[in-house]
Design a protein around this motif. Structure first.
Motif, PDB file in Angstrom:
ATOM      1  N   UNK A 120     -46.835 -58.446 -54.211  1.00 57.46           N
ATOM      2  CA  UNK A 120     -47.361 -57.696 -55.351  1.00 57.46           C
ATOM      3  C   UNK A 120     -46.703 -58.120 -56.650  1.00 57.46           C
ATOM      4  N   UNK A 121     -45.411 -58.425 -56.591  1.00 56.58           N
ATOM      5  CA  UNK A 121     -44.690 -58.763 -57.817  1.00 56.58           C
ATOM      6  C   UNK A 121     -44.820 -60.240 -58.169  1.00 56.58           C
ATOM      7  N   UNK A 151     -44.570 -56.968 -48.888  1.00 53.37           N
ATOM      8  CA  UNK A 151     -45.662 -56.514 -49.765  1.00 53.37           C
ATOM      9  C   UNK A 151     -45.165 -56.364 -51.201  1.00 53.37           C
ATOM     10  N   UNK A 152     -43.912 -55.946 -51.376  1.00 50.55           N
ATOM     11  CA  UNK A 152     -43.356 -55.921 -52.732  1.00 50.55           C
ATOM     12  C   UNK A 152     -43.342 -57.328 -53.327  1.00 50.55           C
ATOM     13  N   UNK A 157     -47.436 -57.493 -60.493  1.00 52.20           N
ATOM     14  CA  UNK A 157     -47.243 -56.061 -60.715  1.00 52.20           C
ATOM     15  C   UNK A 157     -45.762 -55.771 -60.986  1.00 52.20           C
ATOM     16  N   UNK A 158     -45.512 -54.613 -61.615  1.00 51.45           N
ATOM     17  CA  UNK A 158     -44.147 -54.292 -62.048  1.00 51.45           C
ATOM     18  C   UNK A 158     -43.193 -54.212 -60.859  1.00 51.45           C
ATOM     19  N   UNK A 159     -41.984 -54.701 -61.074  1.00 55.72           N
ATOM     20  CA  UNK A 159     -40.991 -54.779 -60.011  1.00 55.72           C
ATOM     21  C   UNK A 159     -40.488 -53.393 -59.628  1.00 55.72           C
ATOM     22  N   UNK A 160     -40.489 -53.129 -58.303  1.00 52.62           N
ATOM     23  CA  UNK A 160     -39.911 -51.873 -57.820  1.00 52.62           C
ATOM     24  C   UNK A 160     -38.402 -51.958 -57.952  1.00 52.62           C
ATOM     25  N   UNK A 161     -37.766 -50.839 -58.197  1.00 47.57           N
ATOM     26  CA  UNK A 161     -36.295 -50.836 -58.335  1.00 47.57           C
ATOM     27  C   UNK A 161     -35.646 -51.116 -56.987  1.00 47.57           C
TER      28      UNK A 161
END
Lengths: 380, 414
Positions: free
Chosen positions: B404-405, B400-401, B410-414
């Motif tokens: 989404x990215x 899902x990351x 959408x902004x990248x999760x760390x």
């Protein structure tokens, strides 16, 4: 029969969809739409809702309103998959006008044998809008339920929840006679027709109760055959509505993604947070399923009508799920501003909640599908 | 057949050839019970049935159809998908060398030297050499780039020390694809990718130990490296480029790579029940028309009916989306649908199994050794195993990351 791999979505269909996307972007962008239909927030405002009459006239000129009229009736005879492409773009623009109603009526007329159907097709080709008056006072989704009766050549009773009643020129009325349901064509201006507007939540639509008092009507489908006609047209109706909802849901997704990319809290854009990111991904997936099922259902109408109903039920179930989730997420992720009248998301929220109910919600479609797949064992 | 409509002449000829060959040569169902996926192959009896099947299919040209001939392939143009369609339609067994075919082969092909390709790919495609994957570690799961297993340069060799986990098929594997740290000061650019012969090094720098799954069965392993010496010729691409090479592996693992993976399946078991995913919804309907619930059939219960249809619709939705992904005019972002594949297939499978347990009711408490267990305890086993699929190859959360990215931007999760 089997379907072509590309759903039959060829060059002509692509050109139409592209033209429609351009048209709506230029002629009815969302800020203009909002000015047009959301001018007055007062819940007690006039029940007559403003609509895009000028754009409807242009669509008539472009030939879009007669796309689905069969060629042998003088229309364009566009395959259903092409009509789906147009409807998806109209939904994406939340188009306030009788396009969906007229296309739905076209597919009902295509199953009518009566002399009247030919004349009704001619009316559509001339630019008339026609809508379906087939729902009873309880909003039943069953084609057999109507509060209008037919006897001795005239109609009496009331059709409820009639879409685009004020924006249309005539009605296809489902009425019960001694020998069962028949379908009749009635002009809006005919003697004995009275239209009482509903005060509705959706700002892009128009709905009314249409009463008939000794109204003489043209027969489209004889007594006893009306339910079969409505049942036959049902896959097309579900597919068209689902296409509209898929387009609207895609607008909800893209608009919310854009906002989640710009609005910052806690030092990050909203979309950075997985509590926002993951549900938006889930919404995208739901839209993709619904869209794929819409084109599959449309292609089935063109190439394997025997399976069209089950595919259309799937499409509408998926479209309802995507619409419901798109509504709740788009308002929620816009936060405080999403709760206001000035934020455009409410237009789509209201349209989608209306669409979810018109031809039966997701659970209803799934029960219909269960009857096909479990009791009748007819898995395509 | 639907699939045949858009075939090129080469594809059409090859399709006919595959059909003829399968009609004459597809294997009979085995005497041993096969696991639900090749990643759970446990016994040599299972392997002894599956390996000759892959070898025969490779010799006939149905495996590796699109790889060059000097790499053991068929040298054809976009024909692997044709062979796959025909093998699934015919209902063959699956291939045992699933990690080799799906992940190692495209990675070696895109990043290996010509010499290495010619050396490794023929044995991989034939199934003579089983491959496994050394990526995850006790401290590096979803955050794969934090792997610590270290390779230290020693002249023309590398000396490897560390610990890999969740290694399916390691107990049969000759070869392993291995992501190693070569520089501790740089997380992403400190990684280098190797292919390593592990079977010949067992007891001599390599230890393979089985791990017991949630189901009580074995099937995957931990692999420990103690001063294993590997020649530099088994390095893929440059030192420090391991992360980029790993991306090629992962893209193919998730079904979104450039090379079509040879796959087979759809075989019915000895009771005539289909083992393919496509048949799962029908199987659940059949289950519901037998199971009892609240004084009537489960298939008459409105909640069960709704859940069954929801699942059925999701399954059909995925199928139609994969079809739509091939129609450019009906897609916007080219990776939007391909990157959903792994997530959806595994989650739908998991929900199917969960629903089957609900339909079975109390009988779902009966497990493999119980003679009264419906379908020999297949559904509780499936449900537990399904978590292997939603966790492996990038968890559902990581998928899902990525969606989404990479697709929604959408902004990248760390």
């Amino acid at each position: 029969m089997s379907q072509p791999n590309n759903f039959g979505f060829g060059e002509e269909e692509q050109m139409l969809a592209d033209a429609a996307a351009r048209y709506f972007a230029e002629q009815l962008p969302v800020d203009q739409l909002h000015k047009l239909v959301a001018d007055n927030p007062d819940p007690h405002r006039d029940k007559h809702s403003p609509w895009a009459e000028a754009q409807w006239r242009e669509m008539v000129e472009l030939g879009w309103t007669q796309l689905a009229v069969p060629e042998d009736a003088g229309g364009l005879g566009m395959p259903a998959v092409g009509v789906a492409g147009l409807m998806e773009q109209a939904g994406r623009a939340a188009f306030p006008g009788p396009l969906l109603s007229t296309l739905c009526s076209t597919y009902v007329l295509a199953h009518c044998n009566g002399e009247g159907a030919v004349a009704a097709f001619e009316a559509i080709i001339e630019g008339h809008a026609i809508t379906l008056a087939m729902t009873d006072q309880y909003g039943s989704w069953n084609a057999a339920d109507t509060d209008v009766s037919y006897a001795d050549g005239s109609l009496n009773g009331t059709a409820c929840f009639v879409q685009d009643a004020n924006r249309s020129d005539s009605f296809i009325v489902s009425a019960r006679g001694p020998n069962g349901i028949g379908l009749y064509w009635v002009s809006k201006g005919a003697a004995g027709v009275a239209i009482a507007c509903d005060a509705i939540v959706d700002l892009t639509r128009d709905q009314a109760r249409v009463s008939f008092s000794d109204v003489s009507a043209v027969e489209l489908s004889a007594q006893g055959t009306g339910q079969e006609v409505l049942d036959s047209a049902r896959p097309a109706l579900l597919m068209l509505l689902a296409a509209d909802m898929v387009g609207a849901a895609e607008w909800q997704l893209q608009t919310t993604v854009e906002y989640a990319g710009t609005r910052e809290q806690f030092g990050h854009s909203l979309g950075f947070f997985q509590a926002v990111k993951h549900p938006l991904v889930d919404l995208m997936i739901m839209i993709d399923h619904a869209k794929s099922l819409v084109y599959n259902a449309a292609c089935a109408l063109d190439t394997e009508p025997e399976n069209a109903l089950q595919f259309a039920l799937m499409a509408q179930s998926a479209a309802c799920d995507a619409a419901a989730y798109g509504c709740s997420r788009s308002v929620q992720y816009h936060g405080g501003i999403g709760f206001t009248w000035e934020c455009y998301v409410h237009l789509y929220f209201k349209r989608q909640k209306h669409s979810e109910m018109w031809l039966g919600d997701g659970a209803y479609q799934r029960e219909q599908l269960a009857q096909l797949l479990i009791e009748d064992r007819s898995i395509a | 057949m639907n699939d045949a409509r858009k075939d090129t002449q080469e594809q059409a000829d090859f399709r006919q050839y595959c059909r003829d060959w399968l009609n004459a040569n597809a294997p009979e169902p085995p005497q041993v019970r096969l696991p639900q996926t090749p990643l759970e192959i446990m016994t040599t009896e299972q392997m002894d049935y599956l390996r000759p099947w892959q070898k025969a299919a490779h010799e006939a040209g149905l495996v590796g159809a699109d790889y060059p001939e000097d790499c053991g392939g068929g040298g054809r143009n976009d024909c692997q998908r044709i062979a796959n369609q025909e093998m699934h339609a015919h209902g063959t067994p699956f291939f045992p060398n699933v990690i080799g075919l799906g992940m190692a082969a495209p990675t070696v092909f895109h990043h290996g030297s010509e010499e290495l390709k010619r050396e490794l790919l023929p044995g991989l495609l034939s199934g003579e050499d089983i491959w496994c994957q050394g990526f995850s570690e006790p401290g590096a799961g979803s955050d794969l780039a934090s792997v610590q297993t270290f390779a230290e340069r020693d002249g023309d060799n590398w000396v490897i020390n560390g610990h890999k986990v969740w290694t399916s098929l390691a107990h049969f594997a000759e070869w392993m694809i291995l992501l190693l740290r070569t520089d501790k000061s740089d997380k992403y650019n400190g990684l280098t990718y190797f292919v390593v012969p592990i079977r010949s090094a067992l007891g001599n720098g390599v230890t393979v130990r089985p791990l017991i799954k949630i189901t009580g069965e074995t099937g995957f392993n931990e692999v420990i490296f103690e001063h294993l010496v590997v020649h530099d010729r088994y390095r893929l691409d440059d030192v420090g480029k391991g992360w980029q090479v790993a991306m090629t592996t992962l893209l193919h693992e998730r079904g979104a790579g450039t090379l079509v993976t040879p796959t087979a399946g759809g075989m019915r078991n000895t009771k005539g029940e289909s083992t393919s995913r496509a048949a799962m919804a029908s199987a659940l309907i059949a289950l519901a028309t037998k199971a009892h619930r609240n004084g009537k059939l489960a298939s008459e219960d409105p909640v069960i009916r709704d859940k069954l249809m929801s699942l059925f619709i999701r399954q059909e939705g995925l199928r139609q989306s994969q079809r739509r992904a091939q129609v450019q005019a009906l897609t916007d972002h080219p990776m939007r649908i391909p990157l959903q594949g792994k997530l959806l297939m595994t989650e739908i499978q998991q929900e199917s199994a969960a629903l089957a347990l609900e339909i079975e009711g109390m009988a779902s408490s009966l497990y493999l050794a119980d003679e009264n267990a419906p379908e020999s305890g297949k559904w509780p086993l499936s449900y537990m195993n399904s978590f292997g699929m939603t966790i492996a190859a990038g968890t559902s959360e990581v998928q899902r990351n990525i969606l989404g990215e990479r697709v929604l931007g959408l902004a990248k999760s760390k």
